[in-house]
Design a protein around this motif. Sequence first.
Motif, PDB file in Angstrom:
ATOM      1  N   THR A 327       0.692  -1.093   0.145  1.00 18.15           N
ATOM      2  CA  THR A 327       0.192  -0.068  -0.057  1.00 18.15           C
ATOM      3  C   THR A 327       0.903   1.347   0.055  1.00 18.15           C
ATOM      4  OG1 THR A 327      -1.862  -0.969   1.339  1.00 18.15           O
ATOM      5  CG2 THR A 327      -1.613   1.130   1.050  1.00 18.15           C
ATOM      6  N   PRO A 328       1.073   2.350  -1.073  1.00 22.47           N
ATOM      7  CA  PRO A 328       2.010   2.867  -0.617  1.00 22.47           C
ATOM      8  C   PRO A 328       1.331   4.363  -0.236  1.00 22.47           C
ATOM      9  CG  PRO A 328       0.643   3.068  -3.562  1.00 22.47           C
ATOM     10  CD  PRO A 328      -0.150   1.686  -2.191  1.00 22.47           C
ATOM     11  N   ASP A 386       8.112  -2.488   2.367  1.00 22.36           N
ATOM     12  CA  ASP A 386       7.645  -3.353   3.609  1.00 22.36           C
ATOM     13  C   ASP A 386       8.124  -4.791   3.425  1.00 22.36           C
ATOM     14  OD1 ASP A 386       5.781  -4.487   1.464  1.00 22.36           O
ATOM     15  OD2 ASP A 386       4.714  -4.346   2.673  1.00 22.36           O
ATOM     16  N   ALA A 387       8.826  -5.193   2.795  1.00 22.71           N
ATOM     17  CA  ALA A 387       9.894  -6.279   2.077  1.00 22.71           C
ATOM     18  C   ALA A 387      11.761  -6.353   2.771  1.00 22.71           C
ATOM     19  CB  ALA A 387       9.449  -6.599   0.798  1.00 22.71           C
ATOM     20  N   VAL A 392      15.172   3.359   2.815  1.00 23.90           N
ATOM     21  CA  VAL A 392      15.231   4.307   1.632  1.00 23.90           C
ATOM     22  C   VAL A 392      14.374   5.581   1.581  1.00 23.90           C
ATOM     23  CG1 VAL A 392      15.586   4.051  -1.553  1.00 23.90           C
ATOM     24  CG2 VAL A 392      15.568   2.399   0.485  1.00 23.90           C
ATOM     25  N   ARG A 393      15.299   6.669   2.108  1.00 28.87           N
ATOM     26  CA  ARG A 393      15.195   7.646   1.399  1.00 28.87           C
ATOM     27  C   ARG A 393      14.939   8.912  -0.187  1.00 28.87           C
ATOM     28  NH1 ARG A 393      16.536   7.142   7.092  1.00 28.87           N
ATOM     29  NH2 ARG A 393      14.981   7.247   8.299  1.00 28.87           N
ATOM     30  N   ALA A 400       8.628   4.095   1.351  1.00 32.82           N
ATOM     31  CA  ALA A 400       6.981   3.943   1.599  1.00 32.82           C
ATOM     32  C   ALA A 400       5.900   5.039   2.754  1.00 32.82           C
ATOM     33  CB  ALA A 400       7.279   3.203   3.290  1.00 32.82           C
ATOM     34  N   GLU A 401       6.167   6.298   1.959  1.00 36.20           N
ATOM     35  CA  GLU A 401       6.052   7.452   2.355  1.00 36.20           C
ATOM     36  C   GLU A 401       5.013   7.892   1.620  1.00 36.20           C
ATOM     37  OE1 GLU A 401       7.449   9.971   6.655  1.00 36.20           O
ATOM     38  OE2 GLU A 401       8.509   9.788   4.758  1.00 36.20           O
ATOM     39  N   LEU A 402       5.562   7.630   0.457  1.00 37.06           N
ATOM     40  CA  LEU A 402       5.829   8.445  -1.341  1.00 37.06           C
ATOM     41  C   LEU A 402       5.100   7.620  -2.003  1.00 37.06           C
ATOM     42  CD1 LEU A 402       9.284   9.064  -1.871  1.00 37.06           C
ATOM     43  CD2 LEU A 402       7.890  10.536  -0.977  1.00 37.06           C
ATOM     44  N   SER A 403       4.023   7.244  -3.122  1.00 38.17           N
ATOM     45  CA  SER A 403       3.573   7.263  -4.112  1.00 38.17           C
ATOM     46  C   SER A 403       3.837   6.567  -5.281  1.00 38.17           C
ATOM     47  CB  SER A 403       2.247   7.575  -4.898  1.00 38.17           C
ATOM     48  OG  SER A 403       2.847   9.000  -5.822  1.00 38.17           O
ATOM     49  N   VAL A 404       3.808   5.665  -5.535  1.00 35.51           N
ATOM     50  CA  VAL A 404       5.027   5.113  -6.527  1.00 35.51           C
ATOM     51  C   VAL A 404       4.968   5.629  -8.171  1.00 35.51           C
ATOM     52  CG1 VAL A 404       5.305   2.276  -7.744  1.00 35.51           C
ATOM     53  CG2 VAL A 404       4.516   2.398  -5.398  1.00 35.51           C
TER      54      VAL A 404
END
Length: 566
Positions: A327-328, A386-387, A392-393, A400-404
């Motif tokens: 879930t992005p 989450d895998a 990674v920023r 994880a905070e960003l949309s793909v």
Amino acid sequence: MRAPDMRNPRPGADILRTALRRNVGAMVRGTVLMGLYQAGETAFPIALGLIVEHTMRDRGPAALGLSIGALAVIITTVSLSWRFGMRVLQKANTTEAHRWRVRVAARVLQPVAGDTDLKSGEVLTIATEDADQTADIIEVVPLLVSSLVAVVVAALALGLADVRLGLLVIVGTVAILSVLAVLSRRIGASTREQQARVARAGAKVADLIVGLRPLHGFGGNHAAFGAYRRVSTDARRQAITVAGVNGTYEGTALALNAVLAAAVSLTAGWLAFGGGITVGELVMAVGLAQFIIEPLKMFSEMPKYVMIARASAQRMALVLDAPPVTTPGPRRPAKGGGLTLDRVRYGALRGLEFEVEAGAFVAITAYRPREAADLASVLAVNVPPDAYGGAVRLGGQTLAELSVEAVREHMLVNPYDGEIFAGTLRTNIDPSGTGRMVPEAVEASMLTDVVALHREGLDHEVRDRGANLSGGQRQRLSLARALAADAEVLVLHDPTTAVDAVTEQLIARNVAKLRRGRTTVVLTSSPALLDAADRVLVLDGGVITAEDTHRNLLAGNEEYCLAVAR
């Protein structure tokens, strides 16, 4: 979460209901026209019986003319209603199939993949054959209703002549459908298994096509072909099983329909012999007994097509109802930001940490290819956040905070085996046709010689998978596409492994010049690219073990020197 279970009919039933609901208008029109067609077909033997009855009483030319006119009206009605009814239904069918093909393709092409175990070849089969077979339900229902109309009209007409004839048709039809309903369930189960095996064979073919060149290179093509042959043989055996079940179904249907027709004819003859019905009614009954075979055949075949459509719909649900693998987040990265890895653990990576400042040109050389491949997969968001462990920023925010979509707009990861598509050089470099850096990208990637070699220039035709290009030309074309995108952060994975040393040197200088002021990361062991970078990170054992300029590392790190010096 798991993909939908093939044994659960709900997702497939929902797809069928959706298809039926949005084609109600076309199905109603088609049902009326096809019902009119079947009623006209039924009216023909009825009219013949009435004509015989009337002619025996009045043998004048007026009666003959009236009879011919009535038959002409019936034939015209039958012809026009069939023509326009099938036109309406087939248009709705093909349109609905197109909708499902597009929907499956859109679902597969979404940035966040669905959690399925399907390979590309299986998805291709679902998007084509299964979409078509699911849409067949649009024709099946009206044809089912129109066939029912024909059977009801025939039963009523025979019942008016003698109640026993009408009851015989009704009871016989119910008995036939009861027997065939049992067989249709077996057809559904067999068809689902056949579709799955055909899809696996298609997936194996797709894998072989992709890996054909390397397979030839190390002589593995015979083993690969043997593996495909085994999968294809399984599909063939299941297809034979399905054909056997279908043959049994159709043979049983035809035999039962013929038995019913014979029973109606014999009963009508017996009644006529005893004076229970007239000669005209006998002609009508015999004609209806012959005619009724066709709508009964169609009526009895419909359950089979319903089961096939249901099986295909369930397979489409494997793609359409599959939950996303991740879930992005909703955010977008800040412009001008760099790239940071904070203790990333995935595959061969063991707590990888490094930072690439905004505008820097950094090369990463991995002593083990798997480490570079795992790093490229993480950066390309092919691995859900989450895998893997760590973070990674990008532009100060975790993936994880960003949309793909936002990640891929901001950061482009170009794989070493970038796909080449059928089209032209231009459409491969700039697929959207909106790129502003195509000339610069062509020059930087040293693709100019390929363009100059052909009269059409950038409009030179490229065959599927770049079959008419050499390995080096395909690699440079892929690099040109990556450079033309002008991404804020560009990650290149082994972009020059298939080019000669002189060309590689020129490409390294050109890329450094073109990307000046833009963040660039190159995963490579090429001395030319390592020398062009602002700094080099050495990836060994899943972590960064050394960091400096290429020349300083050559001078002070013997292991590095042995690994990259040519």
